[in-house]
Design a protein around this motif. Structure first.
Motif, PDB file in Angstrom:
ATOM      1  N   GLN A   5     -18.348 -19.398 -24.169  1.00 46.81           N
ATOM      2  CA  GLN A   5     -16.959 -19.889 -24.190  1.00 46.81           C
ATOM      3  C   GLN A   5     -16.044 -18.895 -23.478  1.00 46.81           C
ATOM      4  N   GLN A   6     -15.005 -19.427 -22.885  1.00 44.71           N
ATOM      5  CA  GLN A   6     -13.982 -18.575 -22.300  1.00 44.71           C
ATOM      6  C   GLN A   6     -13.259 -17.818 -23.416  1.00 44.71           C
ATOM      7  N   VAL A   7     -13.169 -16.509 -23.273  1.00 45.45           N
ATOM      8  CA  VAL A   7     -12.453 -15.706 -24.264  1.00 45.45           C
ATOM      9  C   VAL A   7     -10.950 -15.923 -24.079  1.00 45.45           C
ATOM     10  N   THR A   8     -10.261 -16.280 -25.160  1.00 49.57           N
ATOM     11  CA  THR A   8      -8.843 -16.607 -25.040  1.00 49.57           C
ATOM     12  C   THR A   8      -7.931 -15.442 -25.428  1.00 49.57           C
ATOM     13  N   GLY A  52      -2.597  -9.660 -33.510  1.00 48.22           N
ATOM     14  CA  GLY A  52      -3.579  -9.748 -32.433  1.00 48.22           C
ATOM     15  C   GLY A  52      -3.547  -8.602 -31.430  1.00 48.22           C
ATOM     16  N   VAL A  53      -2.668  -7.622 -31.645  1.00 44.22           N
ATOM     17  CA  VAL A  53      -2.608  -6.466 -30.743  1.00 44.22           C
ATOM     18  C   VAL A  53      -3.745  -5.505 -31.114  1.00 44.22           C
ATOM     19  N   LEU A 100      -4.966  -5.988 -21.056  1.00 44.69           N
ATOM     20  CA  LEU A 100      -4.416  -6.982 -20.147  1.00 44.69           C
ATOM     21  C   LEU A 100      -3.027  -6.633 -19.650  1.00 44.69           C
ATOM     22  N   MET A 118     -12.931  -8.450 -14.258  1.00 45.08           N
ATOM     23  CA  MET A 118     -13.003  -9.381 -15.393  1.00 45.08           C
ATOM     24  C   MET A 118     -12.943 -10.812 -14.884  1.00 45.08           C
ATOM     25  N   HIS A 119     -12.072 -11.039 -13.929  1.00 47.12           N
ATOM     26  CA  HIS A 119     -11.939 -12.393 -13.376  1.00 47.12           C
ATOM     27  C   HIS A 119     -13.209 -12.814 -12.639  1.00 47.12           C
ATOM     28  N   ASN A 128       3.131 -11.610 -28.979  1.00 52.96           N
ATOM     29  CA  ASN A 128       3.200 -10.273 -29.577  1.00 52.96           C
ATOM     30  C   ASN A 128       3.763  -9.291 -28.552  1.00 52.96           C
ATOM     31  N   THR A 180       2.489  -7.151 -26.704  1.00 55.97           N
ATOM     32  CA  THR A 180       1.777  -6.940 -25.439  1.00 55.97           C
ATOM     33  C   THR A 180       1.816  -8.198 -24.576  1.00 55.97           C
ATOM     34  N   PHE A 209      -9.134 -22.849 -19.905  1.00 57.27           N
ATOM     35  CA  PHE A 209      -8.497 -21.566 -20.175  1.00 57.27           C
ATOM     36  C   PHE A 209      -8.744 -20.655 -18.997  1.00 57.27           C
ATOM     37  N   GLY A 210      -7.750 -19.911 -18.600  1.00 52.13           N
ATOM     38  CA  GLY A 210      -7.978 -18.891 -17.581  1.00 52.13           C
ATOM     39  C   GLY A 210      -8.532 -17.656 -18.265  1.00 52.13           C
ATOM     40  N   VAL A 211      -8.807 -16.606 -17.504  1.00 58.54           N
ATOM     41  CA  VAL A 211      -9.234 -15.343 -18.103  1.00 58.54           C
ATOM     42  C   VAL A 211      -7.985 -14.699 -18.706  1.00 58.54           C
ATOM     43  N   ALA A 212      -7.871 -14.827 -20.032  1.00 55.08           N
ATOM     44  CA  ALA A 212      -6.716 -14.313 -20.759  1.00 55.08           C
ATOM     45  C   ALA A 212      -5.392 -14.733 -20.104  1.00 55.08           C
TER      46      ALA A 212
END
Lengths: 502, 149
Positions: free
Chosen positions: A144-147, A197-198, A220, A273-274, B107, B109, B123-126
């Motif tokens: 799965q794509q990590v969100t 989530g930080v 990020l 990462m991309h 948040n 960040t 979904f894109g990468v983050a």
């Protein structure tokens, strides 16, 4: 063989194949799993990297000697434990889902239990019977794509006890609250809405007044988030600091007035990462950048000073303190390259040994007023440094650490205590057939900071195939343990621990 | 966090205005209904907001949506329907407005702290996906499911 037997065999095989769970096909298809299973038969050290069959509940250890009153309480240790699932093996030691081990210690008894942290990732994967998400160092097609960071939070690195609350820590996302008695997972810790989530790193530092300082690297956004938490476990401040690059920062140190960060030139390149690389493989080693040092004023987090040390890599810092002239001494465990991260800790997952760079104690001298920094290396082999917790941020004389690496297994076989000013080391070797985990310094109540105490830690006995818990007099390590508890089984090798007194 | 937290009634009024504006704009062209089922809300608190975009130029641009719907959150699923849409290419984004302040919260960040989702589970990468990753070709009545993550 008779024709009839052959036929019977053929039909049995056909039936077996038809009913074989998909897991079977996957096991054969995953070369990492196949290599590890092959290595298990030949290499005793692979015991430390096996996936346990399930949680552990309440086994009693066989104890020799007597655990002193100071260490009667609970030792909690976290570490990656679920290395494979559905026949597929992770490709980095730091990927596995965290299991919190709980050693309840009385004078003559030790009861052990251990439980996997029920992160959303683990719960979903367990239900699916296979991996759905990437790890810190593993990624393959079809996941799965990590969100966001918490999507693949493995809660596998450390434990923090604050105001009676036990937290399982990872470094890239939220801490997870755990019941300190049953080890049931209560859920992600939310310090405040704006820090939800930080990342909250796995190496918080606790000041002598109980204030907890920590940081999180936001991969990020080239941001380091600083946390100040009261002894009541309430967030006092959270402040982002912009950094020129996102470096791999695992640990930090505090003095009475400052927070000290050493940032090795292992730099995240988001384009990687991309392109589909794992988190760790999205970093690049750029020694030309040197090691950036950030010193932050605790009273005013916006007051920051940048210094530079020679390029090098580290996971862990021992302690930092500053003298009357404002010169900061900070010690850490130095390696020339991040070879362990990319070599050793990967290879061992397929049952292979890879040459490891030497880790030595480094003592750095930071002069923020003049913008100068320098360091010297003590030729003492070390990892997992700890100090007398009463001296956090203050002048300390000794570092407690693992030592004595072996050609026959990854990791260490001795626990040592080194005087940072003279380099003198007192050491106890468990023997080459043991793999040592982090040991803690437990103060003797009623003594002054830096005074008497005990050393408490665990090791994996590869010969008897069990985990042992040992206690030593801190100033007489080489005398050997005053008490030793032997569990009836072996636990996966873990990372960081904390102790709470009864 | 904004200093002012609009009440859920204010959020609903704002949305109702958006919806009215959108439906009247589209009223002349009768083509297809798009039913959107949203799953994965972690609680039944607040609202699930669903926004529809009709092109890459407007995708995720504030105020540039072609329609907005909302429903009280439900951990099982909620379904909203965009009616009478002209045939064409659309993309959906949805988020769970748990505190009903009418906006997606972030948040410090810059990561969203409320669950969100896109059509095609894109979904894109983050990051948010491109319009093309989330695009739905609507030619007749259709029903899609979007997962909040």
């Amino acid at each position: 063989m008779q024709r009839r037997n052959l036929l019977r065999l053929a039909s049995a095989y056909a039936a077996g194949a038809a009913f074989a769970p998909p897991l079977f096909a996957e096991a054969a298809a995953d070369p990492w799993m196949a290599d590890f299973l092959k290595a298990e038969a030949a290499l005793p050290w692979t015991l430390g990297y096996r996936t346990p069959a399930g949680d552990f509940g309440g086994a009693s250890a066989q104890v020799t000697g007597r655990f002193p009153a100071a260490v009667q309480g609970v030792l909690f240790r976290n570490g990656p434990a679920i290395h494979d699932m559905g026949g597929q093996r992770y490709q980095h030691w730091f990927d596995g889902d965290g299991m919190v081990q709980r050693y309840a210690i009385t004078a003559t008894g030790v009861a052990h239990s251990g439980k996997v942290v029920r992160t959303p990732k683990f719960v979903a994967e367990k239900a699916a019977g296979k991996r759905l998400l990437e790890g810190f160092g593993s990624k393959w097609p079809g996941l799965q794509q990590v969100t966001g960071p918490d999507a693949f939070n493995a809660a596998n690195t450390s434990v923090l006890s604050v105001n009676g609350e036990l937290l399982a820590l990872w470094e890239g996302g939220s801490a997870f609250a755990i019941d300190p008695v049953t080890l049931e997972t209560r859920g992600a810790k939310v310090w405040s809405q704006e820090t939800r989530g930080v990342p909250f790193s796995a190496h918080p530092r606790v000041d002598s007044d109980g204030t907890v300082w920590n940081f999180g690297v936001s991969a990020l956004s080239d941001m380091l988030v600083l946390y100040e938490i009261g002894p009541d476990a309430k967030l006092r401040r959270a402040q982002p600091v912009r950094t020129p690059h996102t470096s791999y920062v695992h640990d930090f140190a505090i003095t009475e007035r400052h927070l000290v960060f050493l940032m090795p030139p292992l730099v995240l390149e988001r384009s990687r990462m991309h392109e589909g690389h794992s988190f760790v493989d999205s970093h690049r080693w750029r020694p030309e950048l040197g090691m950036r040092v950030l010193v932050v004023d605790k009273a005013d987090l916006s007051r920051q000073q940048w210094l530079e040390l020679p390029a090098g890599f580290m996971f862990h810092l021992g302690n930092a303190w500053e003298d009357a002239q404002g010169i900061i001494r900070v010690d850490y465990v130095h390696a020339a390259t991040p070879g362990v991260l990319y070599g050793t800790d990967r290879a061992l997952m397929r049952g292979q040994m890879s040459p490891r760079p030497e880790y030595h104690i480094a003592i750095a001298r930071l002069d923020p007023a003049r913008g100068k920094a320098s360091q010297e290396l003590l030729k003492v082999q070390a990892e997992f440094p700890r100090i007398d917790p009463r001296l956090t941020g203050r002048r300390h004389c000794h570092l407690l650490h693992a030592s004595q690496s072996q050609a026959t297994h990854p990791g260490f076989s001795a626990v040592a205590r080194t005087a940072v000013e003279t380099g003198h080391t007192d050491m106890y070797s468990y023997g080459a057939d043991h793999m040592v985990e982090e040991h803690l310094f437990i103060p003797e109540p009623g003594t002054a900071p830096g005074g008497a105490g005990w050393v408490l830690g665990t090791a994996l006995d590869l010969k008897q195939r069990c985990t042992v818990l040992a206690c030593f007099r801190a100033d007489h390590l080489s005398d050997g343990p005053v008490a030793l508890a032997k569990l009836p089984y072996a636990l996966p090798l873990g990372l960081h621990a904390t102790f709470t007194q009864s | 966090m904004s200093a002012i937290q609009p009440t859920s009634r204010a959020a609903a009024r704002w949305l109702a205005t958006c919806i009215l504006a959108t439906t009247s704009a589209l009223a002349q062209v009768h083509a297809a209904d798009l039913a959107v089922t949203v799953k994965g809300a972690r609680s039944a608190q607040g609202l699930v907001l669903v926004a529809l975009y009709d092109g890459p130029e407007t995708f995720l641009k504030p105020g540039k949506h072609a329609g907005v719907q909302m429903a009280p959150a439900d951990v099982e699923a909620v379904t909203v329907v965009f009616r009478n849409l002209p045939a064409g290419r659309y993309a959906i984004t949805t988020f769970h407005d748990e505190n009903t302040n009418g906006k997606l919260d972030f948040n410090l960040t810059g990561s969203p702290v409320e669950a969100l989702g896109f059509s095609n589970d894109a979904f894109g990468v983050a990051a948010a996906p491109a319009f093309d990753k989330a695009v739905i070709d609507l030619t007749a009545d259709a029903a899609i499911t979007v997962q909040l993550r």
